[in-house]
Design a protein around this motif. Structure first.
Motif, PDB file in Angstrom:
ATOM      1  N   GLY A  46       0.805  -1.214   0.000  1.00  8.65           N
ATOM      2  CA  GLY A  46       0.000   0.000   0.000  1.00  8.65           C
ATOM      3  C   GLY A  46       0.836   1.261   0.000  1.00  8.65           C
ATOM      4  N   GLU A  47       1.874   1.294   0.824  1.00  6.80           N
ATOM      5  CA  GLU A  47       2.733   2.478   0.831  1.00  6.80           C
ATOM      6  C   GLU A  47       3.402   2.676  -0.521  1.00  6.80           C
ATOM      7  N   ALA A  48       3.841   1.575  -1.142  1.00 14.80           N
ATOM      8  CA  ALA A  48       4.478   1.686  -2.452  1.00 14.80           C
ATOM      9  C   ALA A  48       3.520   2.269  -3.484  1.00 14.80           C
ATOM     10  N   ALA A  49       2.245   1.876  -3.421  1.00 15.00           N
ATOM     11  CA  ALA A  49       1.258   2.417  -4.359  1.00 15.00           C
ATOM     12  C   ALA A  49       1.099   3.925  -4.185  1.00 15.00           C
ATOM     13  N   LEU A  50       1.067   4.375  -2.944  1.00 15.45           N
ATOM     14  CA  LEU A  50       0.953   5.813  -2.700  1.00 15.45           C
ATOM     15  C   LEU A  50       2.229   6.550  -3.121  1.00 15.45           C
ATOM     16  N   ARG A  51       3.372   5.972  -2.841  1.00 17.51           N
ATOM     17  CA  ARG A  51       4.634   6.606  -3.225  1.00 17.51           C
ATOM     18  C   ARG A  51       4.775   6.694  -4.742  1.00 17.51           C
ATOM     19  N   ALA A  52       4.129   5.781  -5.447  1.00 13.90           N
ATOM     20  CA  ALA A  52       4.161   5.820  -6.918  1.00 13.90           C
ATOM     21  C   ALA A  52       3.167   6.823  -7.485  1.00 13.90           C
ATOM     22  N   GLY A  53       2.384   7.469  -6.619  1.00 13.74           N
ATOM     23  CA  GLY A  53       1.540   8.560  -7.076  1.00 13.74           C
ATOM     24  C   GLY A  53       0.051   8.332  -7.027  1.00 13.74           C
ATOM     25  N   ALA A  54      -0.416   7.178  -6.568  1.00 11.24           N
ATOM     26  CA  ALA A  54      -1.864   6.962  -6.452  1.00 11.24           C
ATOM     27  C   ALA A  54      -2.447   7.938  -5.442  1.00 11.24           C
ATOM     28  N   GLY A  55      -3.706   8.291  -5.649  1.00 12.27           N
ATOM     29  CA  GLY A  55      -4.334   9.280  -4.791  1.00 12.27           C
ATOM     30  C   GLY A  55      -5.034   8.717  -3.571  1.00 12.27           C
ATOM     31  N   LYS A  56      -5.621   7.519  -3.703  1.00 11.70           N
ATOM     32  CA  LYS A  56      -6.363   6.919  -2.593  1.00 11.70           C
ATOM     33  C   LYS A  56      -6.003   5.441  -2.490  1.00 11.70           C
ATOM     34  N   LEU A  57      -6.017   4.950  -1.266  1.00 17.30           N
ATOM     35  CA  LEU A  57      -5.621   3.572  -0.999  1.00 17.30           C
ATOM     36  C   LEU A  57      -6.653   2.882  -0.128  1.00 17.30           C
ATOM     37  N   GLN A  58      -7.010   1.670  -0.522  1.00 14.46           N
ATOM     38  CA  GLN A  58      -7.848   0.797   0.292  1.00 14.46           C
ATOM     39  C   GLN A  58      -7.083  -0.499   0.517  1.00 14.46           C
ATOM     40  N   LEU A  59      -7.148  -1.017   1.734  1.00 15.42           N
ATOM     41  CA  LEU A  59      -6.490  -2.273   2.089  1.00 15.42           C
ATOM     42  C   LEU A  59      -7.531  -3.257   2.594  1.00 15.42           C
ATOM     43  N   ALA A  60      -7.471  -4.483   2.122  1.00 12.47           N
ATOM     44  CA  ALA A  60      -8.424  -5.514   2.535  1.00 12.47           C
ATOM     45  C   ALA A  60      -7.638  -6.735   2.978  1.00 12.47           C
ATOM     46  N   THR A  61      -7.849  -7.162   4.226  1.00 12.00           N
ATOM     47  CA  THR A  61      -7.073  -8.271   4.764  1.00 12.00           C
ATOM     48  C   THR A  61      -7.871  -9.008   5.822  1.00 12.00           C
ATOM     49  N   ALA A  66      -6.721  -6.358  10.387  1.00 14.66           N
ATOM     50  CA  ALA A  66      -7.227  -5.139   9.749  1.00 14.66           C
ATOM     51  C   ALA A  66      -7.021  -3.895  10.600  1.00 14.66           C
ATOM     52  N   MET A  67      -7.390  -3.930  11.857  1.00 17.99           N
ATOM     53  CA  MET A  67      -7.257  -2.739  12.692  1.00 17.99           C
ATOM     54  C   MET A  67      -5.806  -2.329  12.901  1.00 17.99           C
ATOM     55  N   PRO A  68      -4.904  -3.247  13.265  1.00 18.45           N
ATOM     56  CA  PRO A  68      -3.496  -2.829  13.366  1.00 18.45           C
ATOM     57  C   PRO A  68      -2.941  -2.273  12.058  1.00 18.45           C
ATOM     58  N   LEU A  69      -3.363  -2.850  10.936  1.00 17.68           N
ATOM     59  CA  LEU A  69      -2.893  -2.359   9.647  1.00 17.68           C
ATOM     60  C   LEU A  69      -3.380  -0.935   9.400  1.00 17.68           C
ATOM     61  N   GLY A  70      -4.625  -0.658   9.774  1.00 18.22           N
ATOM     62  CA  GLY A  70      -5.148   0.688   9.606  1.00 18.22           C
ATOM     63  C   GLY A  70      -4.391   1.722  10.428  1.00 18.22           C
ATOM     64  N   VAL A  71      -3.926   1.322  11.599  1.00 14.25           N
ATOM     65  CA  VAL A  71      -3.121   2.223  12.428  1.00 14.25           C
ATOM     66  C   VAL A  71      -1.747   2.437  11.801  1.00 14.25           C
ATOM     67  N   GLN A  72      -1.182   1.373  11.229  1.00 24.11           N
ATOM     68  CA  GLN A  72       0.127   1.470  10.579  1.00 24.11           C
ATOM     69  C   GLN A  72       0.089   2.332   9.320  1.00 24.11           C
ATOM     70  N   VAL A  73      -1.046   2.307   8.619  1.00 23.25           N
ATOM     71  CA  VAL A  73      -1.173   3.046   7.355  1.00 23.25           C
ATOM     72  C   VAL A  73      -2.386   3.975   7.480  1.00 23.25           C
ATOM     73  N   PRO A  74      -2.238   5.101   8.168  1.00 18.08           N
ATOM     74  CA  PRO A  74      -3.387   5.972   8.408  1.00 18.08           C
ATOM     75  C   PRO A  74      -3.947   6.609   7.145  1.00 18.08           C
ATOM     76  N   GLU A  75      -3.201   6.561   6.049  1.00 15.92           N
ATOM     77  CA  GLU A  75      -3.698   7.127   4.790  1.00 15.92           C
ATOM     78  C   GLU A  75      -4.735   6.239   4.118  1.00 15.92           C
ATOM     79  N   ALA A  76      -4.911   5.015   4.604  1.00 14.09           N
ATOM     80  CA  ALA A  76      -5.740   4.037   3.902  1.00 14.09           C
ATOM     81  C   ALA A  76      -7.080   3.803   4.589  1.00 14.09           C
ATOM     82  N   ALA A  77      -8.083   3.462   3.769  1.00 17.71           N
ATOM     83  CA  ALA A  77      -9.309   2.842   4.283  1.00 17.71           C
ATOM     84  C   ALA A  77      -9.040   1.346   4.362  1.00 17.71           C
ATOM     85  N   VAL A  78      -9.519   0.674   5.410  1.00 18.28           N
ATOM     86  CA  VAL A  78      -9.201  -0.734   5.642  1.00 18.28           C
ATOM     87  C   VAL A  78     -10.487  -1.535   5.766  1.00 18.28           C
ATOM     88  N   PHE A  79     -10.534  -2.677   5.073  1.00 13.78           N
ATOM     89  CA  PHE A  79     -11.689  -3.564   5.104  1.00 13.78           C
ATOM     90  C   PHE A  79     -11.270  -4.916   5.669  1.00 13.78           C
TER      91      PHE A  79
END
Length: 292
Positions: A46-61, A66-79
């Motif tokens: 997810g971080e690599a996608a944002l660093r490559a210039g994407a505007g929005k990120l969603q993570l599904a795991t 899911a909750m720890p991942l959302g804390v680690q990547v606050p820029e993302a919506a997490v499912f």
């Protein structure tokens, strides 16, 4: 065969956002995968996608991660997705993912998934309805299921990027392992024709094959890239570039180059071995700003 170098990159530039862009127009990436054993893989992708210039990120795991991942990547919506008894994504995860596809421009599926994930059950609903506005990267364990879904992948008409390492390529193509060493270029091209997709055969050299296009060769970014999480970063870079609107072959090629050159930079600064997969994404913006 054409070398993937500065000349090729200059002739195939990435789409650039205008000054009046917003985060939706910069592209929306959905990254799906991970497991209870490898809960942090999607952070790298997810971080690599944002660093490559994407505007929005969603993570599904898996739900427990899911909750720890959302804390680690606050820029993302997490499912949160259901898990099976092995801690991998469960059988219903693919159906739930298919419901989220309407809200993304590019999907990266597979990072962090293991052999005990029901890859076929997950992949089938995801690729069931091709959409000309959506591109996909299929990575890691999900590639084992792709071997049985040739027609479904072909129906996406070149909008899917497959990213196997040599072992995954053998399973994907169901071929003699000797072919990996004897003819990697021919095997990559055969895969591209079979699946009507971009095939990125990773290794010390990386071959990029596309139906109807010339074969590209990247000589490699050095042995330091042979480390855990490195492939997760590569998948995310490609996904981010796809979301920005790059054509699949261009996104795959630029992704390979950015990933490799990030490894070169870290090797020069830190040492040829010992830099971490999570250190690669931070190099991407500078490489995009001044490719050379």
């Amino acid at each position: 065969m054409t070398p993937l170098d500065a000349s090729w990159l200059a002739a195939h530039p990435l789409p650039e956002p205008g000054p009046d862009t917003d985060k939706n127009r910069r592209g929306r990436v959905l990254v799906a995968g991970g497991s209870e054993t490898v809960p942090g893989a999607l952070r790298l992708t997810g971080e690599a996608a944002l660093r490559a210039g994407a505007g929005k990120l969603q993570l599904a795991t898996v739900a427990r991660a899911a909750m720890p991942l959302g804390v680690q990547v606050p820029e993302a919506a997490v499912f949160a997705l259901p898990a099976n008894p092995a801690g991998e994504l469960g059988d219903d995860a693919g159906t739930l993912l298919a419901d989220h596809l309407e809200r993304c421009d590019a999907l990266v599926l597979g990072p962090g998934m293991g052999a005990e994930a029901p890859a076929k059950a997950i992949l089938k609903p995801v690729v069931a309805k091709p959409d000309a506005t959506r591109t996909m990267v299929l990575d890691a364990a999900i590639l084992a299921a792709a071997a049985d879904m040739t027609d479904e992948i072909r129906a996406h008409d070149g909008r899917i990027v497959l990213t196997p390492h040599p072992g995954e390529m053998i399973r994907l193509m169901r071929c003699d392992p000797a072919r990996i060493h004897a003819d990697p270029a021919g095997l990559a091209q055969e895969g591209a024709r079979r699946f009507n997709a971009i095939v990125l055969l990773k290794g010390t050299e990386t071959w990029i094959a596309c139906p109807g296009e010339g074969l590209l060769l990247y000589p490699g970014g050095g042995p330091g890239l042979a480390t855990g999480g490195s492939g997760d970063v590569l998948a995310g870079i490609i996904g981010g570039l796809l979301a920005r609107g790059a054509m699949p072959r261009v996104a795959a090629a630029w992704g390979v180059w950015l990933h490799g050159e990030a490894g070169r930079r870290l090797a020069e600064r830190i040492g040829p071995l010992g830099f971490l997969g999570r250190e690669l994404p931070g190099e991407i913006p500078g490489l995009l700003a001044a490719p050379s």
